[in-house]
Design an enzyme around this catalytic site. Structure first.
Site, PDB file in Angstrom:
ATOM      1  NE  ARG A  16      -0.645   1.766   3.682  1.00  0.00           N
ATOM      2  CZ  ARG A  16       0.472   2.462   3.913  1.00  0.00           C
ATOM      3  NH1 ARG A  16       1.622   1.866   4.178  1.00  0.00           N
ATOM      4  NH2 ARG A  16       0.467   3.784   3.839  1.00  0.00           N
ATOM      5  N   GLY A  17       0.245   2.399  -0.122  1.00  0.00           N
ATOM      6  CA  GLY A  17       1.009   3.643  -0.222  1.00  0.00           C
ATOM      7  C   GLY A  17       1.307   3.896  -1.694  1.00  0.00           C
ATOM      8  CB  ALA A  18       0.858   6.910  -3.791  1.00  0.00           C
TER       9      ALA A  18
ATOM     10  NE  ARG B 161      -6.126   0.776  -2.240  1.00  0.00           N
ATOM     11  CZ  ARG B 161      -5.543   1.390  -1.192  1.00  0.00           C
ATOM     12  NH1 ARG B 161      -4.262   1.185  -0.926  1.00  0.00           N
ATOM     13  NH2 ARG B 161      -6.236   2.216  -0.417  1.00  0.00           N
TER      14      ARG B 161
ATOM     15  CD  GLN C 216      -4.067   2.771   6.445  1.00  0.00           C
ATOM     16  OE1 GLN C 216      -4.752   3.170   7.387  1.00  0.00           O
ATOM     17  NE2 GLN C 216      -4.569   2.548   5.253  1.00  0.00           N
TER      18      GLN C 216
ATOM     19  CG  ASP D  24      -2.928   8.076  -1.828  1.00  0.00           C
ATOM     20  OD1 ASP D  24      -2.970   8.660  -0.732  1.00  0.00           O
ATOM     21  OD2 ASP D  24      -2.566   6.894  -1.974  1.00  0.00           O
TER      22      ASP D  24
ATOM     23  CG  ASN E 169      -2.550  11.759   2.103  1.00  0.00           C
ATOM     24  OD1 ASN E 169      -1.929  10.844   1.564  1.00  0.00           O
ATOM     25  ND2 ASN E 169      -2.406  12.025   3.391  1.00  0.00           N
ATOM     26  CE  LYS E 170      -5.667   5.905   3.833  1.00  0.00           C
ATOM     27  NZ  LYS E 170      -6.524   4.967   3.034  1.00  0.00           N
TER      28      LYS E 170
HETATM   29  O1  MRU Z   1      -4.841   3.304   1.740  1.00  0.00           O
HETATM   30  P1  MRU Z   1      -3.365   3.492   1.804  1.00  0.00           P
HETATM   31  O2  MRU Z   1      -2.758   2.985   3.057  1.00  0.00           O
HETATM   32  O3  MRU Z   1      -2.661   2.957   0.570  1.00  0.00           O
HETATM   33  O4  MRU Z   1      -3.185   5.072   1.793  1.00  0.00           O
HETATM   34  C1  MRU Z   1      -1.895   5.602   1.789  1.00  0.00           C
HETATM   35  C2  MRU Z   1      -1.861   7.075   1.918  1.00  0.00           C
HETATM   36  O5  MRU Z   1      -2.868   7.744   1.950  1.00  0.00           O
HETATM   37  C3  MRU Z   1      -0.509   7.714   1.928  1.00  0.00           C
HETATM   38  O6  MRU Z   1      -0.510   8.881   2.689  1.00  0.00           O
HETATM   39  C4  MRU Z   1      -0.103   8.066   0.512  1.00  0.00           C
HETATM   40  O7  MRU Z   1      -0.236   6.971  -0.354  1.00  0.00           O
HETATM   41  C5  MRU Z   1       1.299   8.551   0.437  1.00  0.00           C
HETATM   42  S1  MRU Z   1       2.462   7.269   0.725  1.00  0.00           S
HETATM   43  C6  MRU Z   1       4.019   7.894   0.540  1.00  0.00           C
END
Ligand code: MRU
Length: 349
Positions: free
Chosen positions: A48-50, A89, A194, A235, A245-246
């Site tokens: 996970r994470g962009a 996703r 997270q 993201d 973002n989240k």
């Molecule tokens: O749903 P996730 O855990 O993939 O969401 C991740 C985020 O929102 C992060 O802040 C974002 O991807 C940046 S990661 C460097």
């Protein structure tokens, strides 16, 4: 996070992933070798994470090409499987961008795809180091104080969310290396935690002082003057600087604006989507209702009640004080259409 823990790497016959659903209780790896396993790992947030999704997408094409050869697929079936990876996703543009980047190498064979995917991974780590340094310089210059800082962050934008070091946490790591972190407030990040599970784990491993707070505490922490700066990842960033973002990030942004402290977004250019003019055009992933309606497998909300579970929100560009990329810092709130202009400029340089 100690340098010997790898979030994502090519294992020769598949993609080896640190299973983030099990952290911090267990450090376990899973190796995915077919498209079903990869799509499942992406959807369940094993990876996970962009930026990490971008790397997974790039190597995902290699997985599909290998599977196609193994199982005798025709090109149409192979391409449909690649499309599944690309769409696993929707919000983080890095996933689709990682897939698209390696597509031209399919004609040269799987080794060429793997080599380009490895380049995506290596560039990410290098870029994150640069983001960390640019971000730390900008924050220290902007705040102009001599004391160690209190930094607030949301979700996990660390080594786990990238190929290593991290974006927002890369900035925090750099500040810590310079002796300039007093405390990190890590938002727990409902509903999948997270922040509590992953960010707190990374910061603890790195010896960076942190506390976990409920997401709902964050605006109050900011308005009480307990944080000097908020640093988050992204993201997808639209051409005008609107930033997905989240879920919960926009609340921080509003509180930062009200309190007069900077909201810093740390993200590589691979997260900027110039094809999307503004935040309204960013697709927002909606996740399963059970993530919100249940806790530890037991239902908490009354039966018959449904959930609204958007995984991301969009912070308007006017609330993003600075966007830190691997090529420098854009003061987004101060300008219009900043990303398109700045990208053109740094391509020329
Ligand atoms: O749903 P996730 O855990 O993939 O969401 C991740 C985020 O929102 C992060 O802040 C974002 O991807 C940046 S990661 C460097």
């Amino acid at each position: 996070m100690s340098s010997d823990v790898r979030t994502i790497e090519w294992a020769g016959d598949g993609l080896r992933l640190l299973d983030q659903t099990l952290l911090p209780a267990r450090v376990e790896y899973a190796t995915v070798r077919d498209v079903d396993a990869l799509v499942d790992a992406i959807r369940r947030l094993v990876v996970r994470g962009a930026p990490a999704l971008g790397v997974a997408g790039a190597f995902g094409v290699a997985i599909v090409v290998r599977q196609a050869a193994r199982e005798g697929w025709d090109d149409a079936r192979r391409d449909a499987a690649i499309a599944r990876v690309r769409a696993a996703r929707p919000t983080a543009v890095n996933l689709a961008a990682g897939v698209d980047r390696v597509l031209p190498f399919i004609a040269e064979g799987v080794d060429a795809v793997v080599a380009e995917a490895q380049a995506v991974l290596d560039e990410d780590v290098r870029g994150n180091r640069a983001i960390g340094a640019f971000g730390a310089d900008w924050i220290l210059g902007r705040l102009g104080v001599d004391r160690p800082l209190r930094v607030l962050t949301h979700c996990n934008a660390g080594a786990l969310a990238t190929a290593g070091w991290g974006t927002a946490l890369g900035v925090v790591r750099e500040l810590h290396g310079r002796g300039r972190v007093e405390l990190v407030y890590a938002d727990e990040t409902r509903p999948l935690l997270q922040g509590a599970r992953l960010t707190a784990w990374e910061l603890d491993q790195a010896g960076i002082p942190c506390v976990v707070q409920a997401d709902a505490a964050a605006p109050s922490t900011i308005l009480r003057g307990l944080a000097d700066v908020a640093v988050i990842g992204a993201d997808r960033i639209a051409a005008n600087g609107d930033t997905a973002n989240k879920i919960g990030s926009v609340g921080l942004a509003l509180a930062c604006a009200a309190a007069g402290i900077p909201l810093v977004v740390a993200a590589p250019w691979s997260t900027v989507d110039l094809a999307v003019p503004d935040g309204a055009a960013i697709p927002i992933e909606e996740r399963p209702a059970e993530e919100v309606l249940a806790w530890g497998g037991a239902r908490t909300a009354p039966g018959g009640v449904d959930a609204f579970n958007p995984a991301f929100d969009v912070t308007p560009a006017r609330l993003v004080t600075a966007l830190v990329t691997e090529t420098g810092v854009l003061e987004v709130a101060a300008g219009t259409a900043p990303c398109r202009r700045a990208r053109r400029r740094c391509r020329r340089e």
